[in-house]
Design a protein around this motif. Structure first.
Motif, PDB file in Angstrom:
ATOM      1  N   ALA A  57      48.490 -13.827 -39.076  1.00  5.04           N
ATOM      2  CA  ALA A  57      47.367 -13.546 -37.657  1.00  5.04           C
ATOM      3  C   ALA A  57      45.852 -12.532 -37.740  1.00  5.04           C
ATOM      4  O   ALA A  57      45.405 -12.711 -36.953  1.00  5.04           O
ATOM      5  N   SER A  58      46.587 -11.408 -38.866  1.00  9.41           N
ATOM      6  CA  SER A  58      45.787 -10.306 -38.648  1.00  9.41           C
ATOM      7  C   SER A  58      44.550 -11.219 -39.572  1.00  9.41           C
ATOM      8  O   SER A  58      43.520 -10.491 -38.680  1.00  9.41           O
ATOM      9  N   LYS A  59      44.776 -11.532 -40.502  1.00  7.92           N
ATOM     10  CA  LYS A  59      43.032 -12.101 -41.358  1.00  7.92           C
ATOM     11  C   LYS A  59      43.018 -12.999 -40.338  1.00  7.92           C
ATOM     12  O   LYS A  59      41.098 -13.026 -40.320  1.00  7.92           O
ATOM     13  N   ALA A  60      43.299 -13.693 -39.798  1.00 11.46           N
ATOM     14  CA  ALA A  60      42.303 -14.578 -39.129  1.00 11.46           C
ATOM     15  C   ALA A  60      41.932 -14.693 -37.477  1.00 11.46           C
ATOM     16  O   ALA A  60      40.516 -14.688 -37.118  1.00 11.46           O
ATOM     17  N   GLU A  61      42.112 -13.220 -36.989  1.00 15.23           N
ATOM     18  CA  GLU A  61      41.783 -12.777 -36.069  1.00 15.23           C
ATOM     19  C   GLU A  61      40.299 -11.528 -36.525  1.00 15.23           C
ATOM     20  O   GLU A  61      39.357 -11.412 -35.785  1.00 15.23           O
ATOM     21  N   ALA A  62      40.795 -10.751 -37.845  1.00 11.99           N
ATOM     22  CA  ALA A  62      39.554  -9.802 -38.837  1.00 11.99           C
ATOM     23  C   ALA A  62      38.407 -11.001 -38.396  1.00 11.99           C
ATOM     24  O   ALA A  62      37.551 -10.720 -38.488  1.00 11.99           O
ATOM     25  N   ARG A 115      36.918 -17.499 -31.256  1.00  6.94           N
ATOM     26  CA  ARG A 115      38.590 -17.276 -31.137  1.00  6.94           C
ATOM     27  C   ARG A 115      39.091 -17.214 -32.549  1.00  6.94           C
ATOM     28  O   ARG A 115      38.483 -18.629 -33.128  1.00  6.94           O
ATOM     29  N   ALA A 116      40.301 -16.582 -32.384  1.00  5.29           N
ATOM     30  CA  ALA A 116      41.528 -16.748 -33.303  1.00  5.29           C
ATOM     31  C   ALA A 116      42.241 -18.161 -32.360  1.00  5.29           C
ATOM     32  O   ALA A 116      42.886 -18.093 -31.041  1.00  5.29           O
ATOM     33  N   GLY A 117      43.640 -19.202 -33.075  1.00  3.38           N
ATOM     34  CA  GLY A 117      44.341 -19.743 -32.244  1.00  3.38           C
ATOM     35  C   GLY A 117      45.540 -20.301 -33.394  1.00  3.38           C
ATOM     36  O   GLY A 117      45.394 -19.524 -34.330  1.00  3.38           O
ATOM     37  N   GLY A 160      25.108 -21.659 -37.459  1.00  9.99           N
ATOM     38  CA  GLY A 160      24.648 -21.435 -36.112  1.00  9.99           C
ATOM     39  C   GLY A 160      26.254 -22.777 -35.478  1.00  9.99           C
ATOM     40  O   GLY A 160      25.898 -23.250 -34.188  1.00  9.99           O
ATOM     41  N   HIS A 161      26.900 -22.952 -36.150  1.00  9.60           N
ATOM     42  CA  HIS A 161      28.277 -23.862 -36.108  1.00  9.60           C
ATOM     43  C   HIS A 161      28.997 -22.960 -34.852  1.00  9.60           C
ATOM     44  O   HIS A 161      29.228 -21.523 -34.879  1.00  9.60           O
ATOM     45  N   GLU A 162      30.020 -23.270 -34.237  1.00  9.80           N
ATOM     46  CA  GLU A 162      31.010 -22.616 -33.564  1.00  9.80           C
ATOM     47  C   GLU A 162      32.061 -22.975 -34.423  1.00  9.80           C
ATOM     48  O   GLU A 162      32.679 -23.619 -34.011  1.00  9.80           O
ATOM     49  N   LEU A 163      32.951 -22.059 -34.494  1.00  7.92           N
ATOM     50  CA  LEU A 163      33.970 -21.470 -34.554  1.00  7.92           C
ATOM     51  C   LEU A 163      35.356 -21.484 -34.303  1.00  7.92           C
ATOM     52  O   LEU A 163      35.224 -20.517 -33.079  1.00  7.92           O
ATOM     53  N   MET A 164      36.398 -21.575 -34.451  1.00 17.88           N
ATOM     54  CA  MET A 164      37.484 -21.291 -34.366  1.00 17.88           C
ATOM     55  C   MET A 164      38.619 -21.497 -35.593  1.00 17.88           C
ATOM     56  O   MET A 164      38.909 -22.322 -36.489  1.00 17.88           O
ATOM     57  N   VAL A 165      39.517 -20.064 -35.852  1.00 17.27           N
ATOM     58  CA  VAL A 165      40.136 -20.067 -36.813  1.00 17.27           C
ATOM     59  C   VAL A 165      41.815 -20.080 -36.844  1.00 17.27           C
ATOM     60  O   VAL A 165      41.792 -19.240 -35.855  1.00 17.27           O
ATOM     61  N   ALA A 166      41.944 -20.502 -38.068  1.00 17.39           N
ATOM     62  CA  ALA A 166      43.755 -20.131 -38.076  1.00 17.39           C
ATOM     63  C   ALA A 166      43.930 -19.374 -39.044  1.00 17.39           C
ATOM     64  O   ALA A 166      43.541 -19.612 -39.720  1.00 17.39           O
ATOM     65  N   GLY A 167      45.048 -18.394 -39.419  1.00 17.09           N
ATOM     66  CA  GLY A 167      45.750 -18.734 -40.591  1.00 17.09           C
ATOM     67  C   GLY A 167      47.744 -18.382 -40.203  1.00 17.09           C
ATOM     68  O   GLY A 167      47.993 -17.527 -39.275  1.00 17.09           O
ATOM     69  N   ARG A 168      47.820 -18.241 -41.994  1.00 15.50           N
ATOM     70  CA  ARG A 168      49.167 -17.987 -41.928  1.00 15.50           C
ATOM     71  C   ARG A 168      49.755 -15.824 -41.120  1.00 15.50           C
ATOM     72  O   ARG A 168      50.706 -15.814 -41.303  1.00 15.50           O
ATOM     73  N   MET A 210      27.982 -28.263 -34.091  1.00  6.95           N
ATOM     74  CA  MET A 210      29.027 -28.173 -34.472  1.00  6.95           C
ATOM     75  C   MET A 210      30.200 -27.674 -34.293  1.00  6.95           C
ATOM     76  O   MET A 210      29.982 -26.642 -33.936  1.00  6.95           O
ATOM     77  N   ARG A 211      31.682 -28.040 -33.581  1.00  7.64           N
ATOM     78  CA  ARG A 211      32.235 -27.358 -33.381  1.00  7.64           C
ATOM     79  C   ARG A 211      33.418 -27.184 -35.107  1.00  7.64           C
ATOM     80  O   ARG A 211      33.361 -28.640 -35.430  1.00  7.64           O
ATOM     81  N   ILE A 212      33.586 -26.682 -35.623  1.00  7.58           N
ATOM     82  CA  ILE A 212      34.313 -26.315 -36.910  1.00  7.58           C
ATOM     83  C   ILE A 212      35.744 -25.733 -36.467  1.00  7.58           C
ATOM     84  O   ILE A 212      35.605 -24.802 -35.874  1.00  7.58           O
ATOM     85  N   GLY A 213      36.700 -25.980 -36.674  1.00  6.62           N
ATOM     86  CA  GLY A 213      38.163 -25.744 -36.860  1.00  6.62           C
ATOM     87  C   GLY A 213      38.612 -25.084 -38.395  1.00  6.62           C
ATOM     88  O   GLY A 213      38.776 -26.094 -39.204  1.00  6.62           O
ATOM     89  N   VAL A 214      38.540 -23.969 -38.524  1.00  9.78           N
ATOM     90  CA  VAL A 214      38.806 -23.213 -39.718  1.00  9.78           C
ATOM     91  C   VAL A 214      39.854 -23.490 -40.001  1.00  9.78           C
ATOM     92  O   VAL A 214      40.544 -22.256 -39.208  1.00  9.78           O
ATOM     93  N   LEU A 215      40.597 -23.979 -40.476  1.00 14.37           N
ATOM     94  CA  LEU A 215      42.552 -24.424 -40.524  1.00 14.37           C
ATOM     95  C   LEU A 215      43.088 -23.076 -41.851  1.00 14.37           C
ATOM     96  O   LEU A 215      42.667 -23.328 -43.511  1.00 14.37           O
ATOM     97  N   GLY A 216      43.032 -21.906 -42.007  1.00 14.56           N
ATOM     98  CA  GLY A 216      43.046 -21.083 -43.112  1.00 14.56           C
ATOM     99  C   GLY A 216      42.322 -20.019 -43.025  1.00 14.56           C
ATOM    100  O   GLY A 216      41.376 -20.221 -42.305  1.00 14.56           O
ATOM    101  N   ALA A 217      42.524 -18.849 -43.308  1.00 16.43           N
ATOM    102  CA  ALA A 217      42.592 -17.425 -42.747  1.00 16.43           C
ATOM    103  C   ALA A 217      41.788 -16.760 -44.852  1.00 16.43           C
ATOM    104  O   ALA A 217      42.001 -15.481 -44.805  1.00 16.43           O
ATOM    105  N   GLY A 218      41.703 -17.546 -45.818  1.00 15.70           N
ATOM    106  CA  GLY A 218      41.759 -17.097 -46.356  1.00 15.70           C
ATOM    107  C   GLY A 218      40.472 -16.325 -47.427  1.00 15.70           C
ATOM    108  O   GLY A 218      38.762 -16.324 -47.124  1.00 15.70           O
ATOM    109  N   VAL A 219      40.373 -16.274 -48.549  1.00 19.10           N
ATOM    110  CA  VAL A 219      38.401 -16.188 -49.005  1.00 19.10           C
ATOM    111  C   VAL A 219      37.187 -17.563 -49.158  1.00 19.10           C
ATOM    112  O   VAL A 219      36.486 -17.312 -48.566  1.00 19.10           O
ATOM    113  N   MET A 220      38.083 -18.237 -49.424  1.00 18.73           N
ATOM    114  CA  MET A 220      37.638 -19.998 -49.172  1.00 18.73           C
ATOM    115  C   MET A 220      36.675 -19.920 -47.986  1.00 18.73           C
ATOM    116  O   MET A 220      35.507 -20.316 -47.272  1.00 18.73           O
ATOM    117  N   ALA A 221      38.005 -19.985 -46.627  1.00 21.52           N
ATOM    118  CA  ALA A 221      37.965 -19.988 -45.572  1.00 21.52           C
ATOM    119  C   ALA A 221      36.632 -18.609 -44.996  1.00 21.52           C
ATOM    120  O   ALA A 221      36.031 -19.519 -44.199  1.00 21.52           O
TER     121      ALA A 221
END
Length: 214
Positions: free
Chosen positions: A33-38, A46-48, A23-31, A1-12
């Protein structure tokens, strides 16, 4: 399943790390950028932008502080219309530990109205470290994870995501019950700020599962 993670904090981080391992495929965004990229490096994905990540996912997790929710929803726009959304957020201020939403109204309902998506409230009753447990077990029993929503397919996806973490999914009804879950979280948050262990949880105990001396 493809999961879009909107947020890059501790819960995300906690939830996304476990889902990536499942085994899920993820992509992440955060307010930030460095946290999302990490997180993207950690998960091998990928981050976006918030809109790109919303468009990517078969389901989206929204995990941001309530103070940043309006700006986040504005960036998402209509990219989540018709999609399942998991909302793990708590609109709780930490001076008096009360809800900041309108009386009787939940953040989950506000997110659904703003996005046009199918919101399910879940994962909001525990500190992030609980979701890092593999699996979350208490007294040799799986952690009960209540969730609620109005859309059958979104509820089914959420049930699978809960099971992927090793939790026991417990549906509690329609999205109107999200207000009660958020109010329960206010109690949990007040306990944690009062010094309780981060692994403090509410859990259902059935009499049949407990040994009772004659």
């Amino acid at each position: 399943m493809r999961i879009g993670v909107l947020g890059a904090g501790v819960m995300a981080d906690a939830l996304g790390t476990r889902w990536a391992a499942a085994g899920h495929e993820l992509m992440v965004a955060g307010r930030t950028a460095s946290k999302a990229e990490a997180l993207a490096r950690k998960w091998g994905c990928r981050a976006g932008s918030f809109r790109e990540v919303a468009e990517f996912g078969d389901v989206a997790l929204i995990a941001v502080l309530y103070q940043g929710m309006p700006a986040t929803l504005a960036e998402i726009g209509d990219a989540l219309r018709g999609k399942p959304i998991v909302d793990c957020n708590n609109p709780v201020e930490i001076e008096h530990f009360t809800l900041v939403t309108e009386p009787g109204r939940s953040m989950a309902q506000d997110i659904e109205l703003a996005t046009g998506g199918h919101v399910v409230k879940a994962f909001n009753l525990c500190e992030a470290r609980v979701w890092q447990m593999d699996p979350p077990m208490f007294d040799n029993r799986r952690l009960v994870v209540p969730y609620c929503g109005d859309h059958s397919a979104a509820l089914d996806i959420t049930r699978h995501l809960i099971a992927d973490l090793g939790g026991e999914p417990v549906p509690i009804g329609g999205l109107r019950h999200a207000h009660h879950l958020e109010a329960m979280a206010a109690v949990v948050i007040s306990l944690l700020f009062g010094g309780r262990d981060p692994y403090t949880v509410f859990n259902l105990v059935d009499r049949a599962t407990v040994s009772i001396d004659a």
